[in-house]
Design a protein around this motif. Structure first.
Motif, PDB file in Angstrom:
ATOM      1  N   PRO A   1      26.915  -0.189 -31.083  1.00  0.00           N
ATOM      2  CA  PRO A   1      26.208  -1.298 -31.112  1.00  0.00           C
ATOM      3  C   PRO A   1      25.354  -1.469 -29.895  1.00  0.00           C
ATOM      4  O   PRO A   1      25.638  -1.059 -28.837  1.00  0.00           O
ATOM      5  CB  PRO A   1      27.390  -2.319 -31.329  1.00  0.00           C
ATOM      6  CG  PRO A   1      28.440  -1.801 -30.597  1.00  0.00           C
ATOM      7  CD  PRO A   1      28.474  -0.220 -31.056  1.00  0.00           C
ATOM      8  N   LYS A   2      23.970  -1.796 -30.223  1.00  0.00           N
ATOM      9  CA  LYS A   2      23.090  -2.504 -29.229  1.00  0.00           C
ATOM     10  C   LYS A   2      23.583  -3.948 -28.824  1.00  0.00           C
ATOM     11  O   LYS A   2      23.833  -4.575 -29.660  1.00  0.00           O
ATOM     12  CB  LYS A   2      22.052  -2.243 -29.699  1.00  0.00           C
ATOM     13  CG  LYS A   2      21.131  -1.077 -29.721  1.00  0.00           C
ATOM     14  CD  LYS A   2      19.747  -0.823 -30.038  1.00  0.00           C
ATOM     15  CE  LYS A   2      19.045  -0.982 -28.672  1.00  0.00           C
ATOM     16  NZ  LYS A   2      17.983  -0.498 -28.384  1.00  0.00           N
ATOM     17  N   VAL A   3      23.745  -4.205 -27.522  1.00  0.00           N
ATOM     18  CA  VAL A   3      24.049  -5.591 -27.093  1.00  0.00           C
ATOM     19  C   VAL A   3      23.084  -6.083 -26.024  1.00  0.00           C
ATOM     20  O   VAL A   3      22.577  -4.950 -25.207  1.00  0.00           O
ATOM     21  CB  VAL A   3      25.490  -5.667 -26.382  1.00  0.00           C
ATOM     22  CG1 VAL A   3      26.375  -5.015 -28.009  1.00  0.00           C
ATOM     23  CG2 VAL A   3      25.657  -4.628 -25.366  1.00  0.00           C
ATOM     24  N   GLY A   4      22.964  -7.212 -25.701  1.00  0.00           N
ATOM     25  CA  GLY A   4      22.319  -7.890 -24.568  1.00  0.00           C
ATOM     26  C   GLY A   4      23.071  -8.081 -23.443  1.00  0.00           C
ATOM     27  O   GLY A   4      24.374  -7.912 -23.577  1.00  0.00           O
ATOM     28  N   HIS A   5      22.523  -8.681 -22.406  1.00  0.00           N
ATOM     29  CA  HIS A   5      23.325  -8.951 -21.303  1.00  0.00           C
ATOM     30  C   HIS A   5      24.511  -9.994 -21.288  1.00  0.00           C
ATOM     31  O   HIS A   5      25.433  -9.913 -20.699  1.00  0.00           O
ATOM     32  CB  HIS A   5      22.455  -9.312 -20.184  1.00  0.00           C
ATOM     33  CG  HIS A   5      21.352  -8.300 -19.746  1.00  0.00           C
ATOM     34  ND1 HIS A   5      21.898  -7.336 -18.864  1.00  0.00           N
ATOM     35  CD2 HIS A   5      20.073  -7.960 -19.922  1.00  0.00           C
ATOM     36  CE1 HIS A   5      20.873  -6.474 -18.557  1.00  0.00           C
ATOM     37  NE2 HIS A   5      19.838  -7.018 -19.211  1.00  0.00           N
ATOM     38  N   GLU A   6      24.016 -10.762 -22.368  1.00  0.00           N
ATOM     39  CA  GLU A   6      25.119 -12.062 -22.448  1.00  0.00           C
ATOM     40  C   GLU A   6      26.492 -11.490 -23.168  1.00  0.00           C
ATOM     41  O   GLU A   6      27.410 -12.531 -23.252  1.00  0.00           O
ATOM     42  CB  GLU A   6      24.361 -13.122 -23.390  1.00  0.00           C
ATOM     43  CG  GLU A   6      24.305 -12.800 -25.000  1.00  0.00           C
ATOM     44  CD  GLU A   6      22.932 -12.051 -25.083  1.00  0.00           C
ATOM     45  OE1 GLU A   6      22.753 -11.243 -26.411  1.00  0.00           O
ATOM     46  OE2 GLU A   6      22.484 -11.437 -24.221  1.00  0.00           O
ATOM     47  N   VAL A   7      26.352 -10.157 -24.002  1.00  0.00           N
ATOM     48  CA  VAL A   7      27.563 -10.039 -24.702  1.00  0.00           C
ATOM     49  C   VAL A   7      28.551  -9.451 -23.824  1.00  0.00           C
ATOM     50  O   VAL A   7      28.383  -8.496 -23.003  1.00  0.00           O
ATOM     51  CB  VAL A   7      26.977  -8.787 -25.716  1.00  0.00           C
ATOM     52  CG1 VAL A   7      28.456  -8.277 -26.470  1.00  0.00           C
ATOM     53  CG2 VAL A   7      26.198  -9.504 -26.755  1.00  0.00           C
ATOM     54  N   CYS A   8      29.829 -10.020 -23.856  1.00  0.00           N
ATOM     55  CA  CYS A   8      30.938  -9.400 -22.936  1.00  0.00           C
ATOM     56  C   CYS A   8      31.685  -8.043 -23.494  1.00  0.00           C
ATOM     57  O   CYS A   8      31.237  -7.691 -24.789  1.00  0.00           O
ATOM     58  CB  CYS A   8      32.150 -10.465 -23.250  1.00  0.00           C
ATOM     59  SG  CYS A   8      33.027 -10.726 -24.579  1.00  0.00           S
ATOM     60  N   PHE A   9      32.192  -7.161 -22.742  1.00  0.00           N
ATOM     61  CA  PHE A   9      32.905  -6.100 -23.059  1.00  0.00           C
ATOM     62  C   PHE A   9      33.733  -6.034 -24.110  1.00  0.00           C
ATOM     63  O   PHE A   9      33.691  -5.275 -24.975  1.00  0.00           O
ATOM     64  CB  PHE A   9      33.298  -5.437 -21.887  1.00  0.00           C
ATOM     65  CG  PHE A   9      33.866  -3.925 -22.216  1.00  0.00           C
ATOM     66  CD1 PHE A   9      33.122  -3.101 -22.364  1.00  0.00           C
ATOM     67  CD2 PHE A   9      35.465  -3.906 -22.033  1.00  0.00           C
ATOM     68  CE1 PHE A   9      33.567  -1.535 -22.835  1.00  0.00           C
ATOM     69  CE2 PHE A   9      35.859  -2.537 -22.282  1.00  0.00           C
ATOM     70  CZ  PHE A   9      35.113  -1.355 -22.727  1.00  0.00           C
ATOM     71  N   GLY A  10      34.641  -7.142 -24.245  1.00  0.00           N
ATOM     72  CA  GLY A  10      35.488  -7.400 -25.402  1.00  0.00           C
ATOM     73  C   GLY A  10      34.742  -7.394 -26.691  1.00  0.00           C
ATOM     74  O   GLY A  10      35.021  -6.856 -27.660  1.00  0.00           O
ATOM     75  N   ASP A  11      33.782  -8.104 -26.909  1.00  0.00           N
ATOM     76  CA  ASP A  11      32.815  -8.324 -28.105  1.00  0.00           C
ATOM     77  C   ASP A  11      31.988  -7.063 -28.330  1.00  0.00           C
ATOM     78  O   ASP A  11      31.975  -6.645 -29.537  1.00  0.00           O
ATOM     79  CB  ASP A  11      31.773  -9.425 -27.858  1.00  0.00           C
ATOM     80  CG  ASP A  11      32.429 -10.670 -27.914  1.00  0.00           C
ATOM     81  OD1 ASP A  11      33.610 -10.959 -28.431  1.00  0.00           O
ATOM     82  OD2 ASP A  11      31.844 -11.761 -27.385  1.00  0.00           O
ATOM     83  N   PHE A  12      31.802  -6.178 -27.477  1.00  0.00           N
ATOM     84  CA  PHE A  12      31.098  -4.874 -27.592  1.00  0.00           C
ATOM     85  C   PHE A  12      32.186  -4.006 -28.160  1.00  0.00           C
ATOM     86  O   PHE A  12      32.013  -3.547 -29.096  1.00  0.00           O
ATOM     87  CB  PHE A  12      30.579  -4.250 -26.273  1.00  0.00           C
ATOM     88  CG  PHE A  12      30.004  -2.736 -26.406  1.00  0.00           C
ATOM     89  CD1 PHE A  12      29.156  -2.541 -26.805  1.00  0.00           C
ATOM     90  CD2 PHE A  12      31.154  -1.858 -25.877  1.00  0.00           C
ATOM     91  CE1 PHE A  12      28.721  -1.174 -27.062  1.00  0.00           C
ATOM     92  CE2 PHE A  12      30.709  -0.540 -26.151  1.00  0.00           C
ATOM     93  CZ  PHE A  12      29.314  -0.181 -26.421  1.00  0.00           C
ATOM     94  N   CYS A  13      33.287  -4.086 -27.562  1.00  0.00           N
ATOM     95  CA  CYS A  13      34.431  -3.195 -28.178  1.00  0.00           C
ATOM     96  C   CYS A  13      34.718  -3.576 -29.501  1.00  0.00           C
ATOM     97  O   CYS A  13      34.980  -2.947 -30.486  1.00  0.00           O
ATOM     98  CB  CYS A  13      35.675  -3.417 -27.345  1.00  0.00           C
ATOM     99  SG  CYS A  13      35.460  -2.267 -25.831  1.00  0.00           S
ATOM    100  N   ASN A  14      34.732  -4.846 -29.942  1.00  0.00           N
ATOM    101  CA  ASN A  14      34.902  -5.430 -31.169  1.00  0.00           C
ATOM    102  C   ASN A  14      33.717  -4.911 -32.109  1.00  0.00           C
ATOM    103  O   ASN A  14      34.242  -4.679 -33.672  1.00  0.00           O
ATOM    104  CB  ASN A  14      35.319  -6.814 -31.299  1.00  0.00           C
ATOM    105  CG  ASN A  14      36.565  -7.431 -30.519  1.00  0.00           C
ATOM    106  OD1 ASN A  14      37.388  -6.532 -30.599  1.00  0.00           O
ATOM    107  ND2 ASN A  14      36.516  -8.530 -30.336  1.00  0.00           N
ATOM    108  N   ALA A  15      32.782  -4.916 -31.880  1.00  0.00           N
ATOM    109  CA  ALA A  15      31.740  -4.283 -32.647  1.00  0.00           C
ATOM    110  C   ALA A  15      31.707  -2.829 -32.779  1.00  0.00           C
ATOM    111  O   ALA A  15      30.954  -2.296 -33.471  1.00  0.00           O
ATOM    112  CB  ALA A  15      30.287  -4.944 -32.138  1.00  0.00           C
ATOM    113  N   MET A  16      32.547  -1.977 -32.123  1.00  0.00           N
ATOM    114  CA  MET A  16      32.386  -0.575 -32.159  1.00  0.00           C
ATOM    115  C   MET A  16      32.970  -0.026 -33.445  1.00  0.00           C
ATOM    116  O   MET A  16      34.098  -0.403 -34.105  1.00  0.00           O
ATOM    117  CB  MET A  16      33.296  -0.009 -31.127  1.00  0.00           C
ATOM    118  CG  MET A  16      32.819  -0.047 -29.733  1.00  0.00           C
ATOM    119  SD  MET A  16      31.631   1.107 -29.310  1.00  0.00           S
ATOM    120  CE  MET A  16      32.297   2.715 -29.730  1.00  0.00           C
TER     121      MET A  16
END
Length: 180
Positions: free
Chosen positions: A5-20
């Motif tokens: 997933p592409k994320v911006g600076h405001e996205v925390c690592f946990g949310d990034f992992c949840n979108a994986m």
């Protein structure tokens, strides 16, 4: 094709992992954090480059303790390696006031704060990020080990090894990746 997933600076690592996507669960958490998430925030060219690779879900990661002699066998393209190694020597010799924050950690602890990431026996592949950014510049990766992520940490670690820095540890954690 499965993609990060592409994320911006405001996205925390946990949310990034949840979108994986589940298909990319082969990527260890700290590889995701230091390479894909940290380098992929904002402009996202690291994520864009990795997302062009069709077999990401088949990459195999192994965390190893690598002795200093093996660290010296890690290669990068000659232009980048020369530039990086000169920078590592400069940081070591000119003092910490001119160096990135991780240098303090490395000089105190004798190793990197997070493992380097290297490709193993990957001469059938181009470096995914370099190829994306500079498609005309470099060719296949070098063997036996080619640096994928951690250029600045690698530069300082090599300088520490070459100069016999007192705090230097005998072994360092490194993610070794087998590309498919």
């Amino acid at each position: 094709m499965t993609q990060f997933p592409k994320v911006g600076h405001e996205v925390c690592f946990g949310d990034f992992c949840n979108a994986m996507p589940e298909e990319l669960s082969n990527f260890p958490e700290d590889v995701l954090r230091q390479w894909v998430y940290e380098h992929g925030k904002g402009d996202g060219d690291v994520v864009d480059a990795l997302n062009l690779i069709p077999n990401l879900s088949k990459w195999v990661f192994q965390l190893v303790e690598m002795p200093n002699a093996d660290i010296n066998s890690i290669k990068h393209y000659p232009y980048d390696e020369k530039r990086l190694l000169d920078k590592g020597e400069w940081w070591l010799k000119t003092g910490r006031h001119n160096a990135p924050a991780f240098c303090d950690y490395m000089l105190e602890h004798g190793t990197t704060p997070v493992p380097l990431i290297v490709a193993q026996n990957a001469s059938d592949h181009n470096h995914p990020i370099i190829e994306y950014r500079y498609p005309e510049r470099e060719g296949p990766m070098l063997e036996p080990l080619h640096l994928l992520e951690g250029n600045r940490r690698f530069a300082l670690l090599r300088a520490m090894i070459n100069n016999g820095t007192a705090s230097l540890k005998d072994k360092h954690l490194v993610w070794v990746v087998t590309l498919q």
